[in-house]
Design a protein around this motif. Structure first.
Motif, PDB file in Angstrom:
ATOM      1  N   ASP A 105       0.795  -1.072   0.115  1.00 24.86           N
ATOM      2  CA  ASP A 105      -0.036   0.015  -0.160  1.00 24.86           C
ATOM      3  C   ASP A 105       1.067   1.196  -0.094  1.00 24.86           C
ATOM      4  O   ASP A 105       1.671   1.443   0.993  1.00 24.86           O
ATOM      5  CB  ASP A 105      -0.926   0.067   1.230  1.00 24.86           C
ATOM      6  CG  ASP A 105      -1.839   1.172   1.339  1.00 24.86           C
ATOM      7  OD1 ASP A 105      -1.977   1.890   0.205  1.00 24.86           O
ATOM      8  OD2 ASP A 105      -2.591   1.240   2.262  1.00 24.86           O
ATOM      9  N   PRO A 106       1.042   2.210  -1.067  1.00 22.04           N
ATOM     10  CA  PRO A 106       1.708   3.247  -1.041  1.00 22.04           C
ATOM     11  C   PRO A 106       1.379   4.392   0.044  1.00 22.04           C
ATOM     12  O   PRO A 106       2.438   4.734   0.768  1.00 22.04           O
ATOM     13  CB  PRO A 106       1.217   3.996  -2.323  1.00 22.04           C
ATOM     14  CG  PRO A 106       0.602   2.868  -3.218  1.00 22.04           C
ATOM     15  CD  PRO A 106      -0.133   2.082  -2.301  1.00 22.04           C
ATOM     16  N   ALA A 107       0.329   4.259   0.524  1.00 25.27           N
ATOM     17  CA  ALA A 107      -0.068   5.289   1.518  1.00 25.27           C
ATOM     18  C   ALA A 107       0.451   4.782   2.935  1.00 25.27           C
ATOM     19  O   ALA A 107       0.979   5.500   3.772  1.00 25.27           O
ATOM     20  CB  ALA A 107      -1.659   5.318   1.740  1.00 25.27           C
ATOM     21  N   GLU A 108       0.436   3.481   3.091  1.00 23.97           N
ATOM     22  CA  GLU A 108       1.124   2.959   4.438  1.00 23.97           C
ATOM     23  C   GLU A 108       2.433   2.914   4.324  1.00 23.97           C
ATOM     24  O   GLU A 108       3.194   3.297   5.220  1.00 23.97           O
ATOM     25  CB  GLU A 108       0.622   1.465   4.321  1.00 23.97           C
ATOM     26  CG  GLU A 108       0.983   0.659   5.683  1.00 23.97           C
ATOM     27  CD  GLU A 108       0.446   1.234   7.060  1.00 23.97           C
ATOM     28  OE1 GLU A 108       0.863   0.914   8.108  1.00 23.97           O
ATOM     29  OE2 GLU A 108      -0.439   2.194   6.978  1.00 23.97           O
ATOM     30  N   ARG A 109       3.043   2.659   3.297  1.00 25.12           N
ATOM     31  CA  ARG A 109       4.632   2.796   3.251  1.00 25.12           C
ATOM     32  C   ARG A 109       5.100   4.474   3.615  1.00 25.12           C
ATOM     33  O   ARG A 109       6.010   4.269   3.936  1.00 25.12           O
ATOM     34  CB  ARG A 109       4.994   2.380   1.797  1.00 25.12           C
ATOM     35  CG  ARG A 109       4.984   0.889   1.567  1.00 25.12           C
ATOM     36  CD  ARG A 109       5.692   0.712   0.053  1.00 25.12           C
ATOM     37  NE  ARG A 109       5.776  -0.707  -0.393  1.00 25.12           N
ATOM     38  CZ  ARG A 109       6.063  -1.142  -1.345  1.00 25.12           C
ATOM     39  NH1 ARG A 109       6.611  -0.398  -2.206  1.00 25.12           N
ATOM     40  NH2 ARG A 109       6.200  -2.483  -1.603  1.00 25.12           N
ATOM     41  N   PHE A 113       7.528   5.592   6.068  1.00 22.12           N
ATOM     42  CA  PHE A 113       8.762   5.950   5.943  1.00 22.12           C
ATOM     43  C   PHE A 113       8.743   7.495   6.448  1.00 22.12           C
ATOM     44  O   PHE A 113       9.821   7.939   7.314  1.00 22.12           O
ATOM     45  CB  PHE A 113       8.904   6.275   4.415  1.00 22.12           C
ATOM     46  CG  PHE A 113       9.109   5.043   3.759  1.00 22.12           C
ATOM     47  CD1 PHE A 113       9.800   3.853   4.450  1.00 22.12           C
ATOM     48  CD2 PHE A 113       8.799   4.763   2.193  1.00 22.12           C
ATOM     49  CE1 PHE A 113       9.838   2.666   3.831  1.00 22.12           C
ATOM     50  CE2 PHE A 113       9.022   3.596   1.693  1.00 22.12           C
ATOM     51  CZ  PHE A 113       9.537   2.554   2.440  1.00 22.12           C
ATOM     52  N   THR A 114       7.783   8.111   6.691  1.00 20.93           N
ATOM     53  CA  THR A 114       7.665   9.628   7.224  1.00 20.93           C
ATOM     54  C   THR A 114       7.881   9.492   8.906  1.00 20.93           C
ATOM     55  O   THR A 114       8.608  10.460   9.440  1.00 20.93           O
ATOM     56  CB  THR A 114       6.304  10.211   6.987  1.00 20.93           C
ATOM     57  OG1 THR A 114       5.965  10.266   5.569  1.00 20.93           O
ATOM     58  CG2 THR A 114       6.413  11.827   7.652  1.00 20.93           C
ATOM     59  N   GLN A 120       9.888   9.211  14.901  1.00 17.14           N
ATOM     60  CA  GLN A 120       8.597   9.088  15.526  1.00 17.14           C
ATOM     61  C   GLN A 120       8.190   7.446  15.475  1.00 17.14           C
ATOM     62  O   GLN A 120       6.996   7.112  15.555  1.00 17.14           O
ATOM     63  CB  GLN A 120       7.501   9.952  14.890  1.00 17.14           C
ATOM     64  CG  GLN A 120       7.934  11.499  15.103  1.00 17.14           C
ATOM     65  CD  GLN A 120       6.918  12.390  14.486  1.00 17.14           C
ATOM     66  OE1 GLN A 120       6.052  11.939  14.007  1.00 17.14           O
ATOM     67  NE2 GLN A 120       7.043  13.668  14.730  1.00 17.14           N
ATOM     68  N   TRP A 121       9.033   6.663  15.247  1.00 14.82           N
ATOM     69  CA  TRP A 121       8.847   5.205  14.951  1.00 14.82           C
ATOM     70  C   TRP A 121       8.499   4.509  16.246  1.00 14.82           C
ATOM     71  O   TRP A 121       7.975   3.299  16.255  1.00 14.82           O
ATOM     72  CB  TRP A 121       9.957   4.690  14.397  1.00 14.82           C
ATOM     73  CG  TRP A 121      11.401   4.885  14.806  1.00 14.82           C
ATOM     74  CD1 TRP A 121      12.269   5.865  14.559  1.00 14.82           C
ATOM     75  CD2 TRP A 121      12.119   4.349  15.939  1.00 14.82           C
ATOM     76  NE1 TRP A 121      13.259   6.007  15.141  1.00 14.82           N
ATOM     77  CE2 TRP A 121      13.342   4.998  16.184  1.00 14.82           C
ATOM     78  CE3 TRP A 121      11.594   3.316  16.987  1.00 14.82           C
ATOM     79  CZ2 TRP A 121      13.926   4.642  17.160  1.00 14.82           C
ATOM     80  CZ3 TRP A 121      12.550   2.869  18.086  1.00 14.82           C
ATOM     81  CH2 TRP A 121      13.754   3.714  18.221  1.00 14.82           C
TER      82      TRP A 121
END
Length: 472
Positions: A105-109, A113-114, A120-121
């Motif tokens: 999913d591009p949005a989840e990736r 990544f952000t 903020q992981w």
């Protein structure tokens, strides 16, 4: 772009060497303290800077316990914090790969990544678990380095033309003068490394000042394959760095014989110590089992390797404006069980140096380096795309009935991989294998072109290609 140069001391006074070694040992305690206090999520992971650490130590008096000058421990703190930050960024590279394999999913990736980029992981369970796996708490083992600020050293030339470098010692206004083996004055921030009774002075210069950076690059697009017997083989069939395999093999054989002799001497020394003849054991360990000569021989071998590889890359860039190469940052796990001799030789495989040479030379000379996914490029035929059998330096393609030179075949496949719309840089190898197998089946059954296949269209959406030349 900066490149590192090294100057060596010549006939350094033992007293000066001991003083520098003591200073390096004390600064090693500074590094250990930084790693212990700030080498975690509560330190560098929270955005803490080296200036904040210095202010804290000045406020609570921590700096007084080290017994070194202020500029020395401050530069060491800055250097140690940079090492921790680099260690953190290296772990993030591994986590990004795990994210790519976890979701399509591009949005989840993008969200993950952000979060990684903004540190903020910790609030994401998957990212936190992966960071704990790849970002280990480090420990300092560096007790032989001194970082000298650019305005705290100077150089003079004596009447005989010998260059002396003056650096701060342990006491104020008392400089330690080091005779160097070069006439080029080191500039900028220096890193002094003490090895084998001499000092290595590491400093950086602008790459544009080097003669090799003035050489123009070529005009073509060339694919290259990393080899063992030679450094690189290009898609035109030309080998580059043909002495690499000979140098690796000869060094491996020399190490095998030397280690055999050292093991025999070590056994004699241990038996002598068991008999109570400690004087004999001490003589053997002092005179026959030292590391100074061994380390210098290893340094000379590394220099030869780097020269051979960098020369090979320069020859490729002489012809190429765009170099297509496999992603040498990926780890490869072999399936075959090899003998000790072969394992020793492959342990010296220089893909890290090759990756550095490709990156540095391409950047300095103005060519574009395009990394691609090299999965199965050595196991498929560049003409028909079918899987074949590789035996040594030969590749056997049964459908074509042709035997190709294996490295040339792989280099051509790497060149074609740059424009492949279905195989991206981080496409998993099992997916790459299925794509290649589907293409072979279509070719055999004369099915329509791949654009009409819904499976391939879905793979394109899930694995967009980021390694094509148009994106560079």
């Amino acid at each position: 772009m900066k490149v590192t140069r090294i100057a060596y001391s010549v006939r350094l006074n033992p007293g000066k060497c001991a003083a520098l070694a003591e200073q390096a040992r004390r600064l090693g305690r500074v590094r250990s303290e930084v790693w212990q206090r700030y080498g975690s999520i509560a330190g560098v992971g929270s955005g803490l800077t080296d200036r904040q650490v210095r202010d804290r130590w000045l406020a609570d008096g921590t700096h007084l316990q080290f017994g070194v000058l202020a500029n020395a421990w401050k530069e060491t703190v800055r250097d140690a914090m940079a090492d921790i930050a680099a260690n953190l960024e290296g772990a993030k590279v591994q986590v990004r790969r795990a994210v790519t394999q976890r979701t399509d999913d591009p949005a989840e990736r993008k969200r993950m990544f952000t979060a990684l980029k903004a540190d903020q992981w910790a609030g994401d369970p998957f990212l936190a678990r992966q960071m704990r796996k790849h970002w280990k708490r480090g420990r300092n083992h560096t007790l032989n380095q001194i970082v000298v600020r650019a305005d705290k050293h100077h150089a003079i030339t004596d009447a005989r033309g010998r260059l002396w470098l003056a650096v701060p010692g342990l006491e104020r206004r008392k400089m330690v003068r080091i005779p160097l083996s070069t006439t080029a004055v080191p500039t900028g921030t220096l890193r002094l490394i003490l090895r084998g009774g001499r000092v290595e002075v590491h400093y950086q210069i602008d790459a544009s000042q080097m003669r090799s950076s003035q050489r123009p690059c070529g005009q073509r697009t060339i694919g290259v394959d990393k080899g063992y017997t030679e450094a690189l083989t290009d898609s035109d069939g030309q080998p580059h760095g043909v002495r690499l395999g000979m140098l690796l093999a000869s060094e491996s054989d020399r190490l095998k014989e030397r280690n055999r002799r050292r093991a025999k001497l070590r056994s004699i020394a241990n038996n002598a110590a068991l008999r109570g003849d400690h004087a004999k054991a001490h003589r053997i360990k002092t005179n026959n089992l030292g590391t100074v000569k061994r380390d210098r021989q290893a340094a000379r071998h590394r220099a030869k390797m780097r020269t051979e590889i960098f020369t090979a890359v320069h020859r490729v860039v002489d012809e190429a404006a765009t170099v297509i190469a496999e992603d040498l940052t990926k780890r490869f796990a072999g399936r075959k069980t090899l003998g000790k001799n072969m394992n020793r030789r492959l342990a010296a495989w220089t893909k890290g140096v090759t990756a550095e040479a490709l990156r540095n030379v391409s950047e300095r000379r103005g060519s574009a380096l395009v990394p691609v996914n090299a999965a199965y490029t050595s196991q498929t035929c560049h003409r028909c795309g079918a899987f074949g059998r590789r035996s040594g330096d030969r590749f056997h393609c049964t459908p074509c009935g042709v035997v190709w030179q294996a490295d040339v075949n792989a280099a051509i496949n790497i060149l074609h991989r740059a424009g492949d719309p279905d195989i991206a840089l981080h496409t998993p190898h099992h997916t790459v294998k299925q794509i290649l197998q589907d293409r072979t089946d279509r070719h055999r059954t004369r099915l329509p072109v791949q654009d009409s296949s819904p499976a391939i269209a879905e793979r394109r959406a899930n694995h967009p290609n980021r390694s094509t030349t148009s994106n560079q």
